[in-house]
Motif scaffolding. Sequence first.
Motif, short mmCIF file in Angstrom:
data_model
loop_
_atom_site.label_atom_id
_atom_site.label_comp_id
_atom_site.label_asym_id
_atom_site.label_seq_id
_atom_site.Cartn_x
_atom_site.Cartn_y
_atom_site.Cartn_z
N ASP A 169 0.82 -1.21 0.00
CA ASP A 169 0.00 0.00 0.00
C ASP A 169 0.86 1.26 0.00
OD1 ASP A 169 -2.33 1.47 -0.05
OD2 ASP A 169 -2.53 1.52 2.14
N VAL A 170 1.80 1.33 -0.93
CA VAL A 170 2.67 2.50 -1.07
C VAL A 170 2.53 3.05 -2.48
CG1 VAL A 170 4.32 1.73 0.65
CG2 VAL A 170 4.65 1.05 -1.73
N GLY A 171 2.91 4.30 -2.64
CA GLY A 171 2.78 4.95 -3.95
C GLY A 171 4.07 5.06 -4.71
N SER A 172 5.15 4.47 -4.16
CA SER A 172 6.44 4.58 -4.85
C SER A 172 7.36 3.44 -4.44
CB SER A 172 7.11 5.93 -4.54
OG SER A 172 7.38 6.03 -3.14
N VAL A 173 8.33 3.18 -5.30
CA VAL A 173 9.36 2.16 -5.03
C VAL A 173 10.71 2.77 -5.38
CG1 VAL A 173 10.31 -0.06 -5.77
CG2 VAL A 173 7.85 0.18 -5.43
N ILE A 174 11.69 2.60 -4.48
CA ILE A 174 13.04 3.07 -4.74
C ILE A 174 13.75 2.02 -5.60
CG2 ILE A 174 15.24 3.77 -3.74
CD1 ILE A 174 12.91 5.66 -3.12
N ILE A 175 14.34 2.45 -6.69
CA ILE A 175 15.04 1.55 -7.60
C ILE A 175 16.55 1.60 -7.32
CG2 ILE A 175 15.52 0.98 -10.00
CD1 ILE A 175 12.62 0.51 -9.10
N THR A 176 17.14 0.41 -7.16
CA THR A 176 18.56 0.33 -6.86
C THR A 176 19.32 -0.35 -8.01
OG1 THR A 176 18.33 -1.81 -5.74
CG2 THR A 176 18.10 0.17 -4.39
N GLU A 177 20.58 -0.04 -8.10
CA GLU A 177 21.47 -0.71 -9.04
C GLU A 177 22.75 -1.03 -8.29
OE1 GLU A 177 22.89 -0.31 -13.66
OE2 GLU A 177 22.58 1.52 -12.52
N LYS A 178 23.08 -2.31 -8.19
CA LYS A 178 24.21 -2.77 -7.39
C LYS A 178 24.07 -2.27 -5.96
CE LYS A 178 27.33 -3.05 -11.36
NZ LYS A 178 28.60 -2.58 -11.97
N GLU A 179 22.82 -2.36 -5.45
CA GLU A 179 22.45 -2.01 -4.08
C GLU A 179 22.56 -0.52 -3.77
OE1 GLU A 179 24.56 -4.45 -1.33
OE2 GLU A 179 23.65 -6.30 -2.06
N LYS A 180 22.73 0.30 -4.79
CA LYS A 180 22.79 1.75 -4.60
C LYS A 180 21.52 2.38 -5.15
CE LYS A 180 25.48 5.89 -5.67
NZ LYS A 180 26.68 6.43 -6.38
N ALA A 181 20.84 3.20 -4.33
CA ALA A 181 19.61 3.89 -4.77
C ALA A 181 19.94 4.85 -5.90
CB ALA A 181 18.98 4.63 -3.61
N MET A 182 19.22 4.71 -7.01
CA MET A 182 19.53 5.57 -8.15
C MET A 182 18.30 6.17 -8.81
SD MET A 182 18.67 3.55 -10.96
CE MET A 182 19.76 4.13 -12.25
N GLY A 183 17.10 5.85 -8.30
CA GLY A 183 15.90 6.44 -8.88
C GLY A 183 14.65 6.02 -8.14
#
Length: 209
Positions: free
Chosen positions: A52-66
């Motif tokens: 029930d959230v409106g967003s997801v943090i996207i990671t690349e190699k465990e680093k948040a990037m978007g």
Amino acid sequence: MVDEPEREEGNDIHNREIEKEVSVAEVMNKTVITMDINTDIPAIAREMVKHDVGSVIITEKEKAMGIITERDLVRDIIAKDRQPSKVHVSKILSSPLVTVEPETSVVNASEMMLKANIKRLPVLEDGTIIGVVSNTDILMVTPGLSTILKDLIDMNREALLSTPSTDDIEEDFSAGICESCSYHSVDLKLVDGKYLCENCRQAEGEDYE
């Protein structure tokens, strides 16, 4: 008896002080969902629904990037009639991340949202995202609306503060923004087509209780 202008000035000062003191850490959503950039879109959408959230943090190699939001899914996939499973996350995410620190005031966070034309800000502490604050989170806890927060209402009017027709809603609206003084109230009532707080109803010399 305090004159009306004096009362309004006192309320305005009080509300500005409250807004200045409230930090994003006090209003943010602490549920933070992170997913790898190679996750497919349907899986991301399912996680949003599940938590029930409106967003997801996207990671690349465990680093948040978007970040991917509900609006991104609607605007870039549904509205364009694209097949979700064939769209790579990198094509629709918002990057780089615009973040705030936990102690950032809700007013400063509002200004950042307006400048970047976004509705959510990840809250970053010591390099770790500990929450996400949205414009609705800010609007729900801020009793006095500055010009900045009114602009946020316009950004999110359909989701939170649109004024429905009298055919779609009961007379007692309960909580929201008074259409006369623009202050937040938990005691709004429909009067002649407008939602008014108790003070404004009394100011008009009528008893609508």
